[in-house]
Motif scaffolding. Structure first.
Motif, PDB file in Angstrom:
ATOM      1  N   PRO A 144       0.823  -1.214   0.000  1.00 54.36           N
ATOM      2  CA  PRO A 144       0.000   0.000   0.000  1.00 54.36           C
ATOM      3  C   PRO A 144       0.852   1.257   0.000  1.00 54.36           C
ATOM      4  O   PRO A 144       1.965   1.273   0.533  1.00 54.36           O
ATOM      5  CB  PRO A 144      -0.796  -0.121   1.310  1.00 54.36           C
ATOM      6  N   PRO A 145       0.343   2.350  -0.590  1.00 55.37           N
ATOM      7  CA  PRO A 145       1.079   3.617  -0.591  1.00 55.37           C
ATOM      8  C   PRO A 145       1.372   4.104   0.823  1.00 55.37           C
ATOM      9  O   PRO A 145       0.612   3.842   1.758  1.00 55.37           O
ATOM     10  CB  PRO A 145       0.126   4.576  -1.310  1.00 55.37           C
ATOM     11  N   GLU A 146       2.494   4.827   0.964  1.00 54.84           N
ATOM     12  CA  GLU A 146       2.897   5.365   2.252  1.00 54.84           C
ATOM     13  C   GLU A 146       2.513   6.830   2.356  1.00 54.84           C
ATOM     14  O   GLU A 146       2.517   7.559   1.378  1.00 54.84           O
ATOM     15  CB  GLU A 146       4.422   5.236   2.418  1.00 54.84           C
ATOM     16  N   ASN A 147       2.218   7.273   3.568  1.00 53.11           N
ATOM     17  CA  ASN A 147       2.064   8.706   3.858  1.00 53.11           C
ATOM     18  C   ASN A 147       1.151   9.415   2.867  1.00 53.11           C
ATOM     19  O   ASN A 147       1.455  10.506   2.404  1.00 53.11           O
ATOM     20  CB  ASN A 147       3.434   9.393   3.854  1.00 53.11           C
ATOM     21  N   SER A 148       0.030   8.795   2.522  1.00 49.82           N
ATOM     22  CA  SER A 148      -0.875   9.426   1.571  1.00 49.82           C
ATOM     23  C   SER A 148      -1.437  10.708   2.180  1.00 49.82           C
ATOM     24  O   SER A 148      -2.015  10.707   3.258  1.00 49.82           O
ATOM     25  CB  SER A 148      -2.002   8.470   1.196  1.00 49.82           C
ATOM     26  N   SER A 149      -1.227  11.811   1.483  1.00 49.96           N
ATOM     27  CA  SER A 149      -1.645  13.116   1.990  1.00 49.96           C
ATOM     28  C   SER A 149      -1.759  14.073   0.825  1.00 49.96           C
ATOM     29  O   SER A 149      -1.580  13.697  -0.339  1.00 49.96           O
ATOM     30  CB  SER A 149      -0.619  13.647   3.001  1.00 49.96           C
ATOM     31  N   LYS A 193       2.784   6.817  -3.560  1.00 49.22           N
ATOM     32  CA  LYS A 193       4.223   6.581  -3.587  1.00 49.22           C
ATOM     33  C   LYS A 193       4.587   5.557  -2.521  1.00 49.22           C
ATOM     34  O   LYS A 193       4.110   5.615  -1.393  1.00 49.22           O
ATOM     35  CB  LYS A 193       4.984   7.886  -3.332  1.00 49.22           C
ATOM     36  N   VAL A 194       5.449   4.614  -2.896  1.00 46.66           N
ATOM     37  CA  VAL A 194       5.950   3.620  -1.946  1.00 46.66           C
ATOM     38  C   VAL A 194       7.462   3.506  -2.116  1.00 46.66           C
ATOM     39  O   VAL A 194       8.009   3.833  -3.171  1.00 46.66           O
ATOM     40  CB  VAL A 194       5.297   2.228  -2.140  1.00 46.66           C
ATOM     41  N   SER A 195       8.128   3.075  -1.066  1.00 44.42           N
ATOM     42  CA  SER A 195       9.573   2.861  -1.139  1.00 44.42           C
ATOM     43  C   SER A 195       9.900   1.478  -0.608  1.00 44.42           C
ATOM     44  O   SER A 195       9.192   0.943   0.254  1.00 44.42           O
ATOM     45  CB  SER A 195      10.327   3.936  -0.355  1.00 44.42           C
ATOM     46  N   TYR A 196      10.980   0.910  -1.116  1.00 42.52           N
ATOM     47  CA  TYR A 196      11.415  -0.428  -0.734  1.00 42.52           C
ATOM     48  C   TYR A 196      12.880  -0.357  -0.303  1.00 42.52           C
ATOM     49  O   TYR A 196      13.744   0.045  -1.086  1.00 42.52           O
ATOM     50  CB  TYR A 196      11.280  -1.394  -1.906  1.00 42.52           C
ATOM     51  N   SER A 197      13.156  -0.715   0.937  1.00 40.74           N
ATOM     52  CA  SER A 197      14.527  -0.737   1.410  1.00 40.74           C
ATOM     53  C   SER A 197      15.304  -1.808   0.662  1.00 40.74           C
ATOM     54  O   SER A 197      14.774  -2.901   0.389  1.00 40.74           O
ATOM     55  CB  SER A 197      14.572  -1.029   2.906  1.00 40.74           C
ATOM     56  N   PRO A 198      16.561  -1.547   0.318  1.00 39.26           N
ATOM     57  CA  PRO A 198      17.372  -2.564  -0.360  1.00 39.26           C
ATOM     58  C   PRO A 198      17.462  -3.872   0.416  1.00 39.26           C
ATOM     59  O   PRO A 198      17.666  -4.933  -0.181  1.00 39.26           O
ATOM     60  CB  PRO A 198      18.745  -1.894  -0.475  1.00 39.26           C
ATOM     61  N   ASP A 199      17.299  -3.818   1.729  1.00 32.63           N
ATOM     62  CA  ASP A 199      17.405  -5.029   2.549  1.00 32.63           C
ATOM     63  C   ASP A 199      16.382  -6.089   2.175  1.00 32.63           C
ATOM     64  O   ASP A 199      16.601  -7.280   2.424  1.00 32.63           O
ATOM     65  CB  ASP A 199      17.244  -4.675   4.032  1.00 32.63           C
ATOM     66  N   ILE A 200      15.253  -5.677   1.579  1.00 30.28           N
ATOM     67  CA  ILE A 200      14.202  -6.642   1.253  1.00 30.28           C
ATOM     68  C   ILE A 200      14.103  -6.900  -0.248  1.00 30.28           C
ATOM     69  O   ILE A 200      13.229  -7.641  -0.691  1.00 30.28           O
ATOM     70  CB  ILE A 200      12.838  -6.177   1.795  1.00 30.28           C
ATOM     71  N   LEU A 201      14.996  -6.295  -1.022  1.00 24.92           N
ATOM     72  CA  LEU A 201      14.939  -6.420  -2.478  1.00 24.92           C
ATOM     73  C   LEU A 201      15.752  -7.619  -2.964  1.00 24.92           C
ATOM     74  O   LEU A 201      16.558  -8.185  -2.217  1.00 24.92           O
ATOM     75  CB  LEU A 201      15.440  -5.132  -3.115  1.00 24.92           C
TER      76      LEU A 201
END
Length: 283
Positions: A68-73, A79-87
């Protein structure tokens, strides 16, 4: 990138690393262009990495599970982001290379900022994905890395989107601090690298909604770099949004009030003053 074009930063496709001295020489070629950037130092370079690296990271980013999108305002949407640790593994290797001594030497020579420190936590960084209809308002970024107690100094954005046209929206925009003028606009085309010095006045964003005719998202690599120059005289803040003239963009009034309070009151009074401001719903 055309078949004849050579990458600006020709990382080894197997090890993903350059010798630091060679990387520094490449950075030095762009010193004047970077430091000539207005209203704050910046540069955008096309055909930046070997194309096969960018294509592979893009493929892994598209295939990764959506969330789900982050910080929708009013300031940030879809917009979403993915940390390299989980990629996936290959993308993690690329991020490791972009946090390496070699790449830091490239950035230091290009920007003139010595003592750059990569972020092992990837706070706010990683793969950024903005879906159709999404945007990020014009803003200045958070300026303090709490875990490492460092000052944020530099952003690096590498766009991954093939055959992207200006009319598809999502352009990276650079604005003056007073928000009276948009200085530059860069479409997020594949293998374009944008780098800029960060401060409380480096206003930027991608406020025009993504509008790809086939519904494809806007995807980028985002990395932030710091220096050990944070002192008690600095005023920490989170993201500061500014409205564009003649639009319905929203400003972060609460963060502005908090920043002004911290600037003009002694540090010993900050906890008490913040408590009062919270009670009055000013922050």
């Amino acid at each position: 990138m055309s078949a004849e074009a050579k990458p600006v930063y020709p990382v080894d496709t197997e090890s993903l690393y350059l010798p630091p001295k060679e990387a520094a020489k490449i950075g030095k070629k762009y010193t004047h262009e970077y430091r000539s950037g207005k209203p704050y130092h910046h540069i955008c370079i096309d055909d930046f990495l070997p194309l096969e690296i960018v294509q592979k990271v893009y493929g892994e980013a598209l295939a990764f599970d959506q969330k789900p999108p982050e910080n929708s305002s009013a300031q940030e949407h879809l917009k979403v982001s993915y940390s390299p640790d989980i990629l996936p593994d290959y993308t993690r290797l690329v991020f490791s290379a972009l946090n390496s001594q070699s790449f830091i030497r490239f950035l230091e020579e290009m920007t003139g900022i010595s003592g750059l420190i990569a972020d092992p936590y990837f706070k706010g960084g990683g793969i950024h994905r903005t879906n159709n209809g999404g945007y990020l308002g014009v803003h200045a970024d958070f300026n303090h890395h709490k875990q490492m107690k460092l000052e944020r100094r530099l952003n690096v954005l590498i766009y991954l989107n093939p055959e992207w046209k200006a009319e598809y929206g999502g352009a990276f925009e650079i604005w003056t601090d007073d928000m009276k003028e948009k200085i530059s606009s860069y479409a997020p085309i594949q293998n374009r690298m944008c780098c800029f010095s960060t401060s409380s006045k480096s206003m930027h964003g991608n406020p025009e909604p993504v509008n790809h005719p086939d519904g494809k998202p806007r995807i980028s690599i985002a990395l932030y770099y710091y220096t050990a120059t944070w002192t008690d005289s600095h005023v920490a803040h989170s993201t500061l949004f500014r409205p564009r003239p003649g639009t319905s963009d929203q400003q972060t009034y609460k963060q502005d009030r908090l920043r002004v309070m911290r600037k003009y009151t002694p540090p010993v009074l900050h906890p008490l003053t913040e408590k009062v401001m919270h009670k009055l719903r000013l922050i």
